[in-house]
Design an enzyme around this catalytic site. Structure first.
Site, PDB file in Angstrom:
ATOM      1  N   GLY A  12       0.769  -1.239   0.000  1.00 25.23           N
ATOM      2  CA  GLY A  12       0.000   0.000   0.000  1.00 25.23           C
ATOM      3  C   GLY A  12       0.799   1.288   0.000  1.00 25.23           C
ATOM      4  N   ASN A  14       1.331   3.292  -2.566  1.00 23.19           N
ATOM      5  CA  ASN A  14       0.570   4.322  -3.295  1.00 23.19           C
ATOM      6  C   ASN A  14      -0.580   4.841  -2.439  1.00 23.19           C
ATOM      7  OD1 ASN A  14       1.441   4.854  -6.215  1.00 23.19           O
ATOM      8  ND2 ASN A  14       1.680   2.631  -6.024  1.00 23.19           N
ATOM      9  N   MET A  93      -4.784  -6.662  -6.753  1.00 17.28           N
ATOM     10  CA  MET A  93      -4.425  -7.785  -7.616  1.00 17.28           C
ATOM     11  C   MET A  93      -5.609  -8.669  -7.997  1.00 17.28           C
ATOM     12  SD  MET A  93      -1.382  -7.003  -8.038  1.00 17.28           S
ATOM     13  CE  MET A  93      -0.624  -8.391  -8.879  1.00 17.28           C
ATOM     14  N   ILE A  95      -9.037  -8.765 -10.678  1.00 15.02           N
ATOM     15  CA  ILE A  95      -9.686  -8.076 -11.795  1.00 15.02           C
ATOM     16  C   ILE A  95     -11.062  -7.605 -11.328  1.00 15.02           C
ATOM     17  CG2 ILE A  95     -10.583  -8.390 -14.147  1.00 15.02           C
ATOM     18  CD1 ILE A  95      -7.683  -8.899 -14.342  1.00 15.02           C
ATOM     19  N   ASN A 110      -6.559   3.396 -12.028  1.00 16.74           N
ATOM     20  CA  ASN A 110      -5.530   2.419 -11.681  1.00 16.74           C
ATOM     21  C   ASN A 110      -4.169   3.036 -11.946  1.00 16.74           C
ATOM     22  OD1 ASN A 110      -4.391  -0.180 -11.058  1.00 16.74           O
ATOM     23  ND2 ASN A 110      -4.119  -0.524 -13.255  1.00 16.74           N
ATOM     24  N   HIS A 112      -0.261   1.879 -13.072  1.00 20.57           N
ATOM     25  CA  HIS A 112       0.466   0.739 -13.647  1.00 20.57           C
ATOM     26  C   HIS A 112       1.933   1.147 -13.847  1.00 20.57           C
ATOM     27  CE1 HIS A 112       0.920  -3.006 -15.806  1.00 20.57           C
ATOM     28  NE2 HIS A 112       1.605  -2.350 -16.726  1.00 20.57           N
ATOM     29  N   ASP A 148      -5.487  -3.082 -18.131  1.00 20.45           N
ATOM     30  CA  ASP A 148      -4.585  -1.934 -18.301  1.00 20.45           C
ATOM     31  C   ASP A 148      -4.802  -1.212 -19.643  1.00 20.45           C
ATOM     32  OD1 ASP A 148      -3.378  -2.585 -15.827  1.00 20.45           O
ATOM     33  OD2 ASP A 148      -2.047  -4.005 -16.800  1.00 20.45           O
ATOM     34  N   GLU A 177       5.327   7.033  -9.208  1.00 21.94           N
ATOM     35  CA  GLU A 177       3.935   6.566  -9.054  1.00 21.94           C
ATOM     36  C   GLU A 177       3.229   7.379  -7.974  1.00 21.94           C
ATOM     37  OE1 GLU A 177       3.072   2.389  -8.666  1.00 21.94           O
ATOM     38  OE2 GLU A 177       4.872   1.830  -9.745  1.00 21.94           O
TER      39      GLU A 177
HETATM   40  C1  GRF Z   1       2.748  -0.568  -7.901  1.00 21.86           C
HETATM   41  O1  GRF Z   1       3.949  -0.728  -8.606  1.00 21.86           O
HETATM   42  C2  GRF Z   1       1.600  -0.346  -8.843  1.00 21.86           C
HETATM   43  O2  GRF Z   1       1.970   0.349  -9.991  1.00 21.86           O
HETATM   44  C3  GRF Z   1       1.221  -1.748  -9.208  1.00 21.86           C
HETATM   45  O3  GRF Z   1       1.373  -2.488  -8.027  1.00 21.86           O
HETATM   46  C4  GRF Z   1       2.332  -1.854  -7.192  1.00 21.86           C
HETATM   47  C5  GRF Z   1       1.655  -1.592  -5.888  1.00 21.86           C
HETATM   48  O4  GRF Z   1       2.541  -1.058  -4.945  1.00 21.86           O
HETATM   49  N1  GRF Z   1      -0.103  -1.784  -9.760  1.00 21.86           N
HETATM   50  P1  GRF Z   1       1.985  -0.454  -3.584  1.00 21.86           P
HETATM   51  O5  GRF Z   1       1.159  -1.561  -2.920  1.00 21.86           O
HETATM   52  O6  GRF Z   1       1.163   0.743  -3.889  1.00 21.86           O
HETATM   53  O7  GRF Z   1       3.211  -0.169  -2.784  1.00 21.86           O
END
Ligand code: GRF
Length: 203
Positions: A12, A14, A93, A95, A110, A112, A148, A177
């Site tokens: 987590g 992000n 993770m 869909i 999302n 990516h 995606d 990100e």
């Molecule tokens: C990130 O690299 C995001 O782009 C991908 O999964 C990863 C998640 O990382 N979809 P976090 O859980 O936000 O640290």
């Protein structure tokens, strides 16, 4: 004003960047937040609860249709309605199926770790290294029924270096990100973008 439902499966980071931006008032216009995970032991759930005091819920139902219904009922229970909610997938993770995507049209985003449309799916950083590209990065996009594939909101790029490993490239991309996700949510919450002909344009 927008409600955020952040969906995670793991650490987590992000999610944490988004919560920090809200707390420090860098991200304005957010009414309330819920963090939902398909894994009850996702480390991000504890961070959301303990460090930010955010409501968390685990939806661990296995069957696809039951999962979607359960997710919708959680959103409903906490009053995250379709008109004022943005669903942010942040390392989620599973869909998301058409029931939710069609209901929350252009209200699910999302992040990516590649410059889409290159390197969709899993292990995007490894795919970039294998392809020998010299630039990669991250993409924030609206979610549609493909993997995606939805309209691109914004991208940030990093150089790919000759000595990069999966880890070093992932780390370099991850820093961006965190910035990109906050900026994208800001663009949406302040009504500065819309989708036209499957492309994101400024309002
Ligand atoms: C990130 O690299 C995001 O782009 C991908 O999964 C990863 C998640 O990382 N979809 P976090 O859980 O936000 O640290």
């Amino acid at each position: 004003m927008l409600n955020l439902a952040i969906l995670i499966s793991g650490r987590g980071s992000n999610m944490k960047a988004i919560l920090e931006a809200i707390r420090s008032n860098k991200l304005k216009g957010i009414k309330k937040v819920i963090v939902i995970s398909n894994k009850s032991d996702a480390p991000g759930l504890k961070i959301a609860r303990d460090e930010f005091g955010v409501q968390t819920v685990a939806v661990t139902t296995k069957a696809k249709e039951d999962f979607e219904n359960e997710l919708l009922s959680v959103l409903n229970r906490y009053d995250f309605g379709v008109n004022d909610t943005l669903i942010c997938l942040a390392g989620f993770m599973r869909i998301i199926g058409p029931t939710i995507i069609n209901k929350f049209r252009h209200k699910i985003v999302n992040i990516h770790p590649s410059l889409l449309p290159s390197f969709k799916g899993l292990n995007a950083q490894r795919q970039a290294l294998d392809a020998g590209v010299k630039i990669s990065g991250c993409t924030v996009h609206f979610v549609d029924t493909g993997v995606d594939t939805g309209p691109i909101i914004l991208q940030k790029c990093v150089p790919v270096l000759s000595y990069d490993t999966d880890q070093t490239l992932s780390d370099r991309i991850l820093v961006l990100e965190h910035e990109a996700y906050v900026t994208a949510i800001e663009l949406i919450s302040s009504n500065r973008i819309k989708v036209k002909n499957n492309k994101v344009i400024e309002n």
